[in-house]
Write a protein that holds these residues in place. Structure first.
Motif, PDB file in Angstrom:
ATOM      1  N   THR A  49       2.202   3.308  -3.459  1.00  0.00           N
ATOM      2  CA  THR A  49       1.290   3.748  -4.743  1.00  0.00           C
ATOM      3  C   THR A  49       0.215   4.683  -3.278  1.00  0.00           C
ATOM      4  O   THR A  49      -0.529   5.509  -3.494  1.00  0.00           O
ATOM      5  CB  THR A  49       0.440   2.450  -5.080  1.00  0.00           C
ATOM      6  OG1 THR A  49      -0.418   2.240  -4.227  1.00  0.00           O
ATOM      7  CG2 THR A  49       0.109   1.653  -6.233  1.00  0.00           C
ATOM      8  N   HIS A  50       0.982   4.988  -1.971  1.00  0.00           N
ATOM      9  CA  HIS A  50       0.480   6.138  -1.195  1.00  0.00           C
ATOM     10  C   HIS A  50       0.509   7.408  -1.603  1.00  0.00           C
ATOM     11  O   HIS A  50       1.766   7.560  -2.058  1.00  0.00           O
ATOM     12  CB  HIS A  50       1.006   5.771   0.169  1.00  0.00           C
ATOM     13  CG  HIS A  50      -0.284   6.677   1.764  1.00  0.00           C
ATOM     14  ND1 HIS A  50      -0.166   7.605   1.540  1.00  0.00           N
ATOM     15  CD2 HIS A  50      -1.047   6.078   2.051  1.00  0.00           C
ATOM     16  CE1 HIS A  50      -1.390   7.824   2.540  1.00  0.00           C
ATOM     17  NE2 HIS A  50      -1.375   7.070   3.099  1.00  0.00           N
ATOM     18  N   GLU A 100       1.276  -1.202  -0.097  1.00  0.00           N
ATOM     19  CA  GLU A 100       0.670   0.063  -0.054  1.00  0.00           C
ATOM     20  C   GLU A 100       0.171   1.172   0.325  1.00  0.00           C
ATOM     21  O   GLU A 100       0.511   2.195  -0.740  1.00  0.00           O
ATOM     22  CB  GLU A 100      -1.095  -0.083   1.659  1.00  0.00           C
ATOM     23  CG  GLU A 100      -1.625  -0.749   1.017  1.00  0.00           C
ATOM     24  CD  GLU A 100      -2.189  -1.343   2.427  1.00  0.00           C
ATOM     25  OE1 GLU A 100      -3.802  -1.721   2.588  1.00  0.00           O
ATOM     26  OE2 GLU A 100      -1.629  -0.203   2.954  1.00  0.00           O
ATOM     27  N   ARG A 146       3.313   8.777  -0.138  1.00  0.00           N
ATOM     28  CA  ARG A 146       4.861   8.196  -0.471  1.00  0.00           C
ATOM     29  C   ARG A 146       5.837   9.058   0.532  1.00  0.00           C
ATOM     30  O   ARG A 146       6.597   8.821   0.223  1.00  0.00           O
ATOM     31  CB  ARG A 146       4.662   7.320  -1.225  1.00  0.00           C
ATOM     32  CG  ARG A 146       5.062   7.715  -2.050  1.00  0.00           C
ATOM     33  CD  ARG A 146       4.765   6.585  -3.761  1.00  0.00           C
ATOM     34  NE  ARG A 146       4.171   6.727  -4.638  1.00  0.00           N
ATOM     35  CZ  ARG A 146       3.742   7.653  -5.404  1.00  0.00           C
ATOM     36  NH1 ARG A 146       2.176   7.831  -4.950  1.00  0.00           N
ATOM     37  NH2 ARG A 146       3.651   7.731  -6.436  1.00  0.00           N
TER      38      ARG A 146
END
Length: 363
Positions: A271-272, A268, A275
């Motif tokens: 692709t947060h 996760e 990030r």
């Protein structure tokens, strides 16, 4: 009559907690996270009540927590049909076993490192190194700085309008250590003093952009038998030893803190939307303290310092393969940068590779 319980009444939070083996504190947290909402909340007291029918989901949550599954992933599993949930749990456990094997390798490395005996006085270690920085394929300018000398290895990734001069100033302020005397037992103190000079240099280089400019910094200072590490931000340092790759720095980012807290999985995080948001960096507007520690070195070790222009697009498994197969530091550096550009080159990419080699005094 309600069908929530044999008496027609919902369970109190205390009774529900006892029945599902989750603490009231955990139940309140899961309510806030929309993972396990109570069936009713008293409008006057705020007291939570649960239906008996919720016990099955609550017990599943408790079991998954005992497995060590992060809350974000538990929410996904609980939303699946039983057969799909079983498949998701099987996939998760396979990942756990793989990560456990990697931690086992790390434990073996740490035991070996901490148990190492002193080398003979006739044995000398030295670094063979290469550094290079590339603009990448998307960014209009290069705000990274990479440096490698006989003692100092460093990578800095600048950001903001003055990112390039700030990253350059940070590394330049450390370069005095490349030729400085390194008194035995005083290396960490010397490095802490140098970090203060780096902070001043960053502030001076930001001139007028203090609220927006800053830089990461990851550096290794060679003492002749050990390396002193200074690290802040999301640039990284890796160690390749006996064919195994270890990351020896922690990312100071929002998503890494969420992974550590169990709120995000590594998948996760990739692709947060946040990030790239840093928790710590060298910045005039928000001073922060870097991580500083000593790292033992062994003949045959290969170290990699890199900006996130490499680590965000080239997985660790690929980095390990390229480091292992490259015969010399310069080949490794250029191969890694090429791999980042082949993956799209969305950011500046900088790499420093250094090999620890053994020489015998007098040869």
């Amino acid at each position: 009559m309600h069908k929530d319980s044999p008496t027609g009444r919902p369970l109190t939070i205390g009774a529900f907690a006892k029945a599902c083996r989750l603490s009231p504190k955990a139940l309140r947290l899961y309510d806030e996270l929309d993972l396990l909402k109570p069936s009713r909340v008293d409008p006057d007291t705020g007291y939570r009540y649960y239906a008996v029918a919720q016990l099955e989901r609550a017990r599943l949550v408790a079991w998954l927590r005992r497995l060590g599954m992060p809350l974000a992933r538990i929410r996904e599993v609980c939303a699946l049909r039983p057969v799909d949930a079983a498949r998701a749990i099987r996939t998760y456990w396979a990942q756990v076993e793989a990560e456990t094997a990697a931690r086992r390798d790390l434990a073996e490395f740490l035991v070996k490192e901490l148990s190492a005996t002193s080398r003979k006085d006739t044995t000398m270690l030295e670094l063979r190194y290469c550094a290079h920085s590339d603009r990448g394929r998307v960014r209009p300018a290069n705000q990274d700085t990479a440096y490698a000398g006989s003692r100092l290895l460093a990578v800095a990734d600048g950001f903001g309008p003055a990112g390039a001069p700030v990253s350059s100033a940070a590394v330049e302020a450390l370069r005095v250590l490349d030729t400085a005397e390194l008194p035995s037992g005083e290396v960490l103190n010397l490095l802490q003093d140098a970090v203060r000079d780096v902070t001043d240099a960053v502030r001076d280089a930001a001139h007028g952009c203090e609220d927006e400019a800053g830089t990461t910094l990851t550096a290794l200072l060679w003492t002749g038998s050990r390396l002193a590490l200074v690290h802040i931000g999301d640039s990284r340092a890796y160690l390749l030893r006996d064919g195994a790759l270890f990351r020896i720095t922690d990312d100071h980012t929002v998503v890494q803190s969420m992974i550590d807290e169990g709120r995000l999985t590594p998948e996760e995080a990739a692709t947060h939307p946040e990030r790239m948001l840093l928790l710590k960096a060298l910045s005039p507007s928000a001073p922060a303290t870097p991580d500083i520690r000593l790292q033992d070195a062994e003949p045959g070790d290969r170290y990699l310092l890199c900006s996130d222009g490499l680590s965000r697009v080239v997985p660790d498994s690929r980095i390990r393969h390229l480091l292992t197969s490259a015969p010399a530091p310069d080949t490794a550096v250029h191969t890694l940068i090429a791999a980042a550009n082949e993956a799209g080159g969305p950011d500046n990419v900088s790499c420093v590779v250094a090999d620890v080699t053994e020489t015998t005094e007098g040869t």
